[in-house]
Design a protein around this motif. Structure first.
Motif, PDB file in Angstrom:
ATOM      1  N   LYS A 174       0.820  -1.214   0.000  1.00 17.12           N
ATOM      2  CA  LYS A 174       0.000   0.000   0.000  1.00 17.12           C
ATOM      3  C   LYS A 174       0.854   1.264   0.000  1.00 17.12           C
ATOM      4  CE  LYS A 174      -2.093  -1.193   3.787  1.00 17.12           C
ATOM      5  NZ  LYS A 174      -1.513  -2.539   3.983  1.00 17.12           N
ATOM      6  N   THR A 175       1.844   1.313   0.890  1.00 12.78           N
ATOM      7  CA  THR A 175       2.649   2.533   0.985  1.00 12.78           C
ATOM      8  C   THR A 175       3.487   2.770  -0.264  1.00 12.78           C
ATOM      9  OG1 THR A 175       2.657   2.418   3.405  1.00 12.78           O
ATOM     10  CG2 THR A 175       4.393   3.725   2.360  1.00 12.78           C
ATOM     11  N   PRO A 176       4.208   1.767  -0.799  1.00  6.75           N
ATOM     12  CA  PRO A 176       4.910   2.008  -2.074  1.00  6.75           C
ATOM     13  C   PRO A 176       3.968   2.424  -3.199  1.00  6.75           C
ATOM     14  CG  PRO A 176       5.730   0.010  -1.045  1.00  6.75           C
ATOM     15  CD  PRO A 176       4.536   0.435  -0.253  1.00  6.75           C
ATOM     16  N   PHE A 177       2.756   1.851  -3.208  1.00  5.29           N
ATOM     17  CA  PHE A 177       1.832   2.211  -4.277  1.00  5.29           C
ATOM     18  C   PHE A 177       1.317   3.633  -4.096  1.00  5.29           C
ATOM     19  CE2 PHE A 177      -1.860   2.273  -6.988  1.00  5.29           C
ATOM     20  CZ  PHE A 177      -1.446   1.528  -8.083  1.00  5.29           C
ATOM     21  N   ALA A 178       1.083   4.048  -2.845  1.00  2.00           N
ATOM     22  CA  ALA A 178       0.663   5.432  -2.600  1.00  2.00           C
ATOM     23  C   ALA A 178       1.731   6.405  -3.097  1.00  2.00           C
ATOM     24  CB  ALA A 178       0.381   5.642  -1.117  1.00  2.00           C
ATOM     25  N   LEU A 179       3.002   6.095  -2.841  1.00  2.00           N
ATOM     26  CA  LEU A 179       4.092   6.934  -3.339  1.00  2.00           C
ATOM     27  C   LEU A 179       4.131   6.961  -4.867  1.00  2.00           C
ATOM     28  CD1 LEU A 179       6.909   5.859  -0.861  1.00  2.00           C
ATOM     29  CD2 LEU A 179       5.978   8.175  -1.096  1.00  2.00           C
ATOM     30  N   PHE A 180       3.982   5.792  -5.476  1.00  3.78           N
ATOM     31  CA  PHE A 180       3.968   5.683  -6.938  1.00  3.78           C
ATOM     32  C   PHE A 180       2.851   6.536  -7.535  1.00  3.78           C
ATOM     33  CE2 PHE A 180       1.666   3.447 -10.364  1.00  3.78           C
ATOM     34  CZ  PHE A 180       2.608   3.464 -11.380  1.00  3.78           C
ATOM     35  N   LEU A 181       1.661   6.415  -6.961  1.00  2.00           N
ATOM     36  CA  LEU A 181       0.515   7.133  -7.515  1.00  2.00           C
ATOM     37  C   LEU A 181       0.667   8.643  -7.327  1.00  2.00           C
ATOM     38  CD1 LEU A 181      -2.246   6.868  -8.842  1.00  2.00           C
ATOM     39  CD2 LEU A 181      -3.247   6.698  -6.556  1.00  2.00           C
ATOM     40  N   ALA A 182       1.118   9.053  -6.144  1.00  2.67           N
ATOM     41  CA  ALA A 182       1.304  10.483  -5.900  1.00  2.67           C
ATOM     42  C   ALA A 182       2.329  11.074  -6.874  1.00  2.67           C
ATOM     43  CB  ALA A 182       1.726  10.716  -4.452  1.00  2.67           C
ATOM     44  N   SER A 183       3.393  10.327  -7.144  1.00  2.00           N
ATOM     45  CA  SER A 183       4.408  10.833  -8.075  1.00  2.00           C
ATOM     46  C   SER A 183       3.862  10.935  -9.488  1.00  2.00           C
ATOM     47  CB  SER A 183       5.650   9.941  -8.035  1.00  2.00           C
ATOM     48  OG  SER A 183       5.378   8.662  -8.584  1.00  2.00           O
ATOM     49  N   ARG A 184       3.026   9.980  -9.886  1.00  2.00           N
ATOM     50  CA  ARG A 184       2.455  10.030 -11.237  1.00  2.00           C
ATOM     51  C   ARG A 184       1.486  11.210 -11.371  1.00  2.00           C
ATOM     52  NH1 ARG A 184       6.103   7.178 -11.449  1.00  2.00           N
ATOM     53  NH2 ARG A 184       6.386   5.293 -12.720  1.00  2.00           N
ATOM     54  N   LEU A 185       0.727  11.503 -10.338  1.00  2.00           N
ATOM     55  CA  LEU A 185      -0.182  12.649 -10.399  1.00  2.00           C
ATOM     56  C   LEU A 185       0.595  13.960 -10.414  1.00  2.00           C
ATOM     57  CD1 LEU A 185      -3.021  11.456  -7.971  1.00  2.00           C
ATOM     58  CD2 LEU A 185      -3.061  11.513 -10.473  1.00  2.00           C
ATOM     59  N   ARG A 186       1.717  14.016  -9.700  1.00  2.00           N
ATOM     60  CA  ARG A 186       2.578  15.210  -9.762  1.00  2.00           C
ATOM     61  C   ARG A 186       3.104  15.414 -11.175  1.00  2.00           C
ATOM     62  NH1 ARG A 186       5.164  17.830  -5.575  1.00  2.00           N
ATOM     63  NH2 ARG A 186       7.104  17.856  -6.763  1.00  2.00           N
ATOM     64  N   MET A 187       3.426  14.315 -11.849  1.00  2.56           N
ATOM     65  CA  MET A 187       3.903  14.415 -13.225  1.00  2.56           C
ATOM     66  C   MET A 187       2.826  14.976 -14.150  1.00  2.56           C
ATOM     67  SD  MET A 187       6.028  10.818 -13.388  1.00  2.56           S
ATOM     68  CE  MET A 187       6.247  10.854 -15.168  1.00  2.56           C
ATOM     69  N   ARG A 188       1.565  14.804 -13.782  1.00  7.55           N
ATOM     70  CA  ARG A 188       0.452  15.362 -14.553  1.00  7.55           C
ATOM     71  C   ARG A 188       0.154  16.815 -14.162  1.00  7.55           C
ATOM     72  NH1 ARG A 188      -3.104  12.420 -17.769  1.00  7.55           N
ATOM     73  NH2 ARG A 188      -2.117  10.457 -18.389  1.00  7.55           N
ATOM     74  N   GLY A 189       0.951  17.379 -13.261  1.00 10.29           N
ATOM     75  CA  GLY A 189       0.750  18.768 -12.888  1.00 10.29           C
ATOM     76  C   GLY A 189      -0.122  18.980 -11.678  1.00 10.29           C
ATOM     77  N   PHE A 190      -0.520  17.906 -11.008  1.00  9.37           N
ATOM     78  CA  PHE A 190      -1.344  18.029  -9.815  1.00  9.37           C
ATOM     79  C   PHE A 190      -0.478  18.459  -8.628  1.00  9.37           C
ATOM     80  CE2 PHE A 190      -4.205  16.008 -12.455  1.00  9.37           C
ATOM     81  CZ  PHE A 190      -5.364  15.580 -11.851  1.00  9.37           C
ATOM     82  N   LYS A 191      -1.026  19.306  -7.766  1.00  8.92           N
ATOM     83  CA  LYS A 191      -0.413  19.533  -6.459  1.00  8.92           C
ATOM     84  C   LYS A 191      -0.988  18.478  -5.520  1.00  8.92           C
ATOM     85  CE  LYS A 191       0.603  22.906  -2.869  1.00  8.92           C
ATOM     86  NZ  LYS A 191       0.463  24.307  -2.393  1.00  8.92           N
ATOM     87  N   VAL A 192      -0.146  17.558  -5.074  1.00  6.45           N
ATOM     88  CA  VAL A 192      -0.604  16.338  -4.401  1.00  6.45           C
ATOM     89  C   VAL A 192      -0.020  16.259  -2.996  1.00  6.45           C
ATOM     90  CG1 VAL A 192      -0.751  13.824  -4.565  1.00  6.45           C
ATOM     91  CG2 VAL A 192      -0.577  15.188  -6.647  1.00  6.45           C
ATOM     92  N   ALA A 193      -0.832  15.792  -2.071  1.00 12.81           N
ATOM     93  CA  ALA A 193      -0.375  15.456  -0.725  1.00 12.81           C
ATOM     94  C   ALA A 193      -0.717  14.002  -0.443  1.00 12.81           C
ATOM     95  CB  ALA A 193      -1.024  16.352   0.325  1.00 12.81           C
ATOM     96  N   ILE A 194       0.019  13.404   0.474  1.00 11.52           N
ATOM     97  CA  ILE A 194      -0.287  12.066   0.972  1.00 11.52           C
ATOM     98  C   ILE A 194      -0.700  12.199   2.431  1.00 11.52           C
ATOM     99  CG2 ILE A 194       0.593   9.750   1.441  1.00 11.52           C
ATOM    100  CD1 ILE A 194       2.654  10.184  -0.768  1.00 11.52           C
ATOM    101  N   VAL A 195      -1.802  11.562   2.787  1.00  9.48           N
ATOM    102  CA  VAL A 195      -2.277  11.569   4.177  1.00  9.48           C
ATOM    103  C   VAL A 195      -2.403  10.128   4.644  1.00  9.48           C
ATOM    104  CG1 VAL A 195      -4.099  12.257   5.770  1.00  9.48           C
ATOM    105  CG2 VAL A 195      -3.464  13.772   3.883  1.00  9.48           C
ATOM    106  N   SER A 196      -1.807   9.859   5.801  1.00 10.26           N
ATOM    107  CA  SER A 196      -1.744   8.509   6.346  1.00 10.26           C
ATOM    108  C   SER A 196      -2.328   8.485   7.755  1.00 10.26           C
ATOM    109  CB  SER A 196      -0.277   8.044   6.363  1.00 10.26           C
ATOM    110  OG  SER A 196      -0.117   6.856   7.093  1.00 10.26           O
ATOM    111  N   ARG A 197      -2.586   7.289   8.238  1.00  9.45           N
ATOM    112  CA  ARG A 197      -3.044   7.099   9.614  1.00  9.45           C
ATOM    113  C   ARG A 197      -1.938   7.412  10.614  1.00  9.45           C
ATOM    114  NH1 ARG A 197      -3.958   6.468  14.334  1.00  9.45           N
ATOM    115  NH2 ARG A 197      -5.433   5.036  15.340  1.00  9.45           N
ATOM    116  N   GLY A 198      -0.684   7.161  10.230  1.00 10.51           N
ATOM    117  CA  GLY A 198       0.421   7.377  11.150  1.00 10.51           C
ATOM    118  C   GLY A 198       0.610   6.212  12.096  1.00 10.51           C
TER     119      GLY A 198
END
Length: 395
Positions: free
Chosen positions: A75-99
């Motif tokens: 889950k965590t590697p995939f969240a990083l992968f997805l966030a990076s791909r959305l940044r490449m599309r020009g999105f301003k992206v944040a990741i929020v986790s349970r901690g």
């Protein structure tokens, strides 16, 4: 434990009862868990009904990444992968986790990193959030209620285009625009029973909520034909079933300036290796180490999200006497790097998610389309401060 040959991954006695091929005495023990699984199902249904009525929505596009079973599903590697791909599309992206793993006294919502720097440590944020902050060039927050984390990020760094929620498939209190369900292509769903009689956080029917299912293979060691039987039929026939591979990309060491990590090639030729991990299931970690042809001479296993002590450090160093180096995971490295290991003796295996170009394109285009046409709120008049009667399921 450490030894001349690596030990097999440890399974708890409870996890052993989640297999389908049980001896008679094990089946009797498992049967005693069935009533508790029934009670858990009732609680899940009540909780889902409550939050369908009280669900809140966030302003940015919300994408959740999660699973139906306990244990590692990338889950965590995939969240990083997805966030990076959305940044490449020009999105301003944040990741929020349970901690997960942070101190009980930690604040309700914490900004772990902004666009520039790491702001807190593992005690306040948990190991996975700090590890993500060292890998992702964007804001990351942790919060038990993810809406609080989203609001905190927007207060501190400005409006967001999208938020990726790590491990949030069961976080039904917050409306989301895209639900991504990850499945371990090798293990599937075990015996298919709910906790504690099986590994399931929710019934398999919950997969219907998913906009896409991603079957994740660890390390490329298992052929697709061998993986297929592990996926239940309802998953294998999902209209948007995609595939991904989790594989090693580099070794990293905590020797960079300002606490940064340095990457180096995947090669430890001629070096004896002791593997150190605090994972729910270390089997995939060992397999990846073997696939990059390490001379794996011993292992040290600790519980998932283990907080390492000075005594642990002494045990680890003792296991590596004779010139061995230590290879761990990124989420363990954030807790081990504070100890005085010898120079160039501590590394972590950096993993990356890889998807077929067609699958990756389908996934990203689906999310981009949701931004243009977000889901309508489930409730026309949600209560923003509704009593949290049932808490969170799983993590």
């Amino acid at each position: 434990m450490a030894g001349s040959t690596p030990a097999p991954p440890n399974r708890s006695r409870l996890e052993g009862l989640w297999q389908s091929d049980l001896a008679l005495h094990e089946r009797l023990l498992w049967a005693a868990l069935v009533p508790a699984a029934g009670a858990y199902r009732v609680a899940l249904a009540a909780r889902a009904l409550w939050w369908r009525r009280m669900r809140r929505r966030a302003r940015p596009l919300v994408v959740s990444v999660g699973n139906l079973t306990l244990g590692g599903n990338a889950k965590t590697p995939f969240a990083l992968f997805l966030a990076s791909r959305l940044r490449m599309r020009g999105f301003k992206v944040a990741i929020v986790s349970r901690g997960w793993g942070r101190a009980p006294s930690a604040e309700r919502a914490i900004l772990v990193s902004d666009d520039e720097r790491l702001l807190v440590g593992t005690d306040e944020a948990g190991d996975e959030a700090v590890m993500m902050a060292k890998s992702f060039a964007g804001p990351i927050a942790v919060a038990r209620r993810r809406i609080d984390g989203i609001e905190l990020v927007e207060q501190r760094v400005g409006p967001l285009d999208a938020v990726v929620l790590d491990d949030a498939f069961q976080h039904v209190r917050l409306g989301r625009d895209v639900d991504l369900l990850l499945m371990n292509a090798e293990r599937g769903v075990g015996n298919g029973w709910l906790l504690p009689a099986g590994p399931m956080r929710e019934p398999l029917a919950a997969a219907r909520r998913a906009d896409a299912v991603i079957a994740v293979e660890a390390g490329g060691a298992i052929a697709a034909a061998e993986r297929a039987p592990a996926l239940p039929r309802s998953i294998a026939e999902h209209p948007r079933l995609l595939r991904a591979t989790l594989r090693p990309r580099a070794l990293i060491s905590p020797s960079g300036p300002g606490g940064r990590w340095n990457e180096r090639p995947l090669s430890l030729m001629g070096r004896r290796v002791v593997a150190v991990s605090g994972l729910a299931d270390a089997g995939g970690f060992y397999r990846m180490l073997r696939e990059i042809e390490t001379d794996l001479v011993g292992v040290l296993e600790y519980p998932d999200h283990h907080v390492y002590t000075a005594a642990d450090w002494h045990s680890i160093v003792a296991a590596g006497r004779g010139g061995a180096v230590f290879v761990t995971t990124e989420k363990d490295l954030v807790k081990l790097e504070r100890f005085p290991f010898e120079r160039d003796s501590l590394y972590a295996l950096r993993l990356e998610v890889v998807m077929d170009l067609d699958d990756e394109t389908r996934l990203v285009e689906m999310i981009v389309a949701k931004r243009a046409h977000p889901r309508a709120p489930a409730s026309a008049n949600p209560d923003p401060r509704a009593k949290e009667a049932f808490g969170e399921n799983g993590r």
